[in-house]
Scaffold this motif. Structure first.
Motif, PDB file in Angstrom:
ATOM      1  N   THR A  72       0.732  -1.244   0.011  1.00 24.04           N
ATOM      2  CA  THR A  72      -0.003  -0.180   0.043  1.00 24.04           C
ATOM      3  C   THR A  72       0.959   1.332  -0.184  1.00 24.04           C
ATOM      4  O   THR A  72       1.618   1.253   1.105  1.00 24.04           O
ATOM      5  CB  THR A  72      -0.904   0.034   1.246  1.00 24.04           C
ATOM      6  N   TYR A  73       0.745   2.017  -1.145  1.00 19.84           N
ATOM      7  CA  TYR A  73       1.622   3.209  -1.208  1.00 19.84           C
ATOM      8  C   TYR A  73       0.714   4.490  -1.159  1.00 19.84           C
ATOM      9  O   TYR A  73      -0.422   4.363  -1.903  1.00 19.84           O
ATOM     10  CB  TYR A  73       2.353   3.317  -2.611  1.00 19.84           C
ATOM     11  N   ASN A  74       0.878   5.436  -0.446  1.00 20.03           N
ATOM     12  CA  ASN A  74       0.132   6.516  -0.276  1.00 20.03           C
ATOM     13  C   ASN A  74       0.919   7.824  -1.052  1.00 20.03           C
ATOM     14  O   ASN A  74       1.921   8.097  -0.575  1.00 20.03           O
ATOM     15  CB  ASN A  74      -0.014   6.888   1.060  1.00 20.03           C
ATOM     16  N   THR A  76       0.279  10.698  -1.388  1.00 25.99           N
ATOM     17  CA  THR A  76       0.204  12.047  -0.835  1.00 25.99           C
ATOM     18  C   THR A  76       1.490  12.117   0.350  1.00 25.99           C
ATOM     19  O   THR A  76       2.218  13.251   0.226  1.00 25.99           O
ATOM     20  CB  THR A  76      -0.687  12.190  -0.139  1.00 25.99           C
ATOM     21  N   SER A  77       1.645  11.128   0.947  1.00 24.64           N
ATOM     22  CA  SER A  77       2.710  10.901   1.955  1.00 24.64           C
ATOM     23  C   SER A  77       3.828  10.534   1.268  1.00 24.64           C
ATOM     24  O   SER A  77       4.832  10.611   1.978  1.00 24.64           O
ATOM     25  CB  SER A  77       2.365  10.317   3.209  1.00 24.64           C
ATOM     26  N   TYR A  80       5.254   4.251   2.104  1.00 28.62           N
ATOM     27  CA  TYR A  80       4.200   2.924   2.131  1.00 28.62           C
ATOM     28  C   TYR A  80       3.711   2.775   3.552  1.00 28.62           C
ATOM     29  O   TYR A  80       4.548   3.179   4.568  1.00 28.62           O
ATOM     30  CB  TYR A  80       5.226   1.747   1.821  1.00 28.62           C
ATOM     31  N   ASP A  81       2.859   1.952   3.727  1.00 32.94           N
ATOM     32  CA  ASP A  81       2.219   1.786   5.013  1.00 32.94           C
ATOM     33  C   ASP A  81       3.206   0.910   5.773  1.00 32.94           C
ATOM     34  O   ASP A  81       3.717  -0.126   5.037  1.00 32.94           O
ATOM     35  CB  ASP A  81       0.888   0.955   5.011  1.00 32.94           C
ATOM     36  N   GLN A 207      -1.099  18.243   4.975  1.00 32.77           N
ATOM     37  CA  GLN A 207      -0.113  17.532   3.840  1.00 32.77           C
ATOM     38  C   GLN A 207      -0.277  18.259   2.485  1.00 32.77           C
ATOM     39  O   GLN A 207      -1.121  18.989   2.146  1.00 32.77           O
ATOM     40  CB  GLN A 207      -0.896  16.304   3.594  1.00 32.77           C
ATOM     41  N   LYS A 209      -0.716  18.575  -1.315  1.00 36.02           N
ATOM     42  CA  LYS A 209      -1.682  17.757  -2.283  1.00 36.02           C
ATOM     43  C   LYS A 209      -1.854  18.574  -3.500  1.00 36.02           C
ATOM     44  O   LYS A 209      -1.773  19.933  -3.741  1.00 36.02           O
ATOM     45  CB  LYS A 209      -3.030  17.511  -1.617  1.00 36.02           C
TER      46      LYS A 209
END
Length: 340
Positions: A72-74, A76-77, A80-81, A207, A209
């Protein structure tokens, strides 16, 4: 009766070249190859090509590696989780990222000055003597550091990375926009906090965005390691190679070997020392670690385009400081060239 012929030997005196000036002069007067002073040598081209190749290799790996595809890759941040990160290096909390990349310019600075003040090709080792070579090396470092500051830290306000993010439509958003506290906090934010800096946005719990984020990690790792390599190689090579292969534009408009600059150097002709100083070892270690973390960044962080722009900005800075002076004599008089 035969007559014996006697031959007479005629010796032609050859001027002594004990100081190397005659042989060097003859060598430098030969017509140089038809390559531009604005272009890198073959060895430098191979070195430069390693960087885009590394980014390409890391990106291909992340595309093909099953664990990376399923993690799981975010975006925005840009992380990865941590619970299912595909590798230890895919976690932002990994020790190499925290203690090497995050303070990367400290390591680059330490390696640079340790090399400059311990390698005898630039001056007396471990003595605070500012020879011309050392002074110009420090000026090159100052130019590169100024670019690093402008891109990542401060540029008459927000750094270029943050300005670019805003110019491409990005903005700071609070993580919990629906809560009353978040709405109140957002109302109290000043325009500078809300609009301009990534650090200010992160401080209030927001964050970035929506905009294009130049990869600061790619920029830093390429800029720093390329600087170390381009300083190291001319001073270390013991064969006729990089120093003689580089071409420069002289003040009379002619293209010649960069070795001709050594003849005019007040510090004397360039002698490549035999020792491998602690500064060389430190610079090689930092450059090697930078390459490894660049590969990890390419594999686990940022988009293709963000990595490409980080590469492009770093290359522009390196070219301006290390390649442009070869074709611009006035600029070369200021920052010089490594190894001459």
């Amino acid at each position: 009766m035969t007559t014996r012929r006697h031959t007479t030997k005629v010796e032609i005196p050859i001027p002594s070249s004990a100081n190397g000036s005659a042989s060097a002069s003859n060598k430098l007067d030969l017509p140089p190859p038809n390559n531009s002073p604005f272009l890198p040598t073959v060895l430098e081209s191979i070195l430069i090509a390693i960087y885009p190749a590394t980014l390409l290799l890391g990106s291909i790996f992340s595309t093909l590696h099953p664990a990376t595809r399923n993690a799981t890759y975010n975006p925005t941040s840009q992380a990865y989780d941590p619970a299912d990160a595909p590798s230890y290096f895919a976690k932002k909390s990994n020790l190499f990222n925290v203690y090497f990349v995050k303070i990367g310019w400290v390591w680059i600075t330490l390696a640079f000055f340790l090399f400059v003040f311990t390698h005898s090709s630039l001056g007396p080792p471990l003595r605070p003597v500012l020879t011309k070579r050392r002074l110009q090396a420090v000026l090159r470092y100052a130019c590169i550091t100024a670019v690093w500051i402008a891109v990542t830290q401060w540029f008459f306000g927000p750094p270029i990375i943050d300005r670019g993010f805003r110019w491409t439509g990005g903005k700071c958003q609070l993580m919990y926009d629906d809560s009353f506290a978040a709405r109140a906090e957002k109302a109290d934010m000043s325009d500078a906090e809300k609009a301009f800096t990534h650090a200010a946005c992160k401080t209030i719990g927001g964050q970035w965005k929506g905009g294009h984020d130049i990869s600061g990690h790619v920029f830093l790792l390429i800029l720093g390691s390329a600087t170390l390599w381009l300083e190291l190689l001319p001073a270390m090579l013991k064969m006729e190679g990089l120093r003689e292969a580089r071409r420069i534009m002289t003040t009379d408009g002619l293209v010649r070997s960069a070795a001709i600059e050594t003849e005019d150097n007040p510090d004397g002709n360039m002698k490549v020392p035999e020792e491998t100083s602690i500064g060389v070892k430190m610079a090689l270690f930092v450059a090697g670690m930078s390459w490894w973390m660049l590969l990890m960044t390419a594999a686990y962080f940022h988009t293709w385009f963000e990595k490409f722009t980080g590469l492009l900005v770093a290359f522009c800075a390196v070219y301006t400081v290390y390649f442009l002076p070869r074709g611009v004599p006035a600029w070369r008089q200021v920052v010089g060239m490594p190894g001459v």
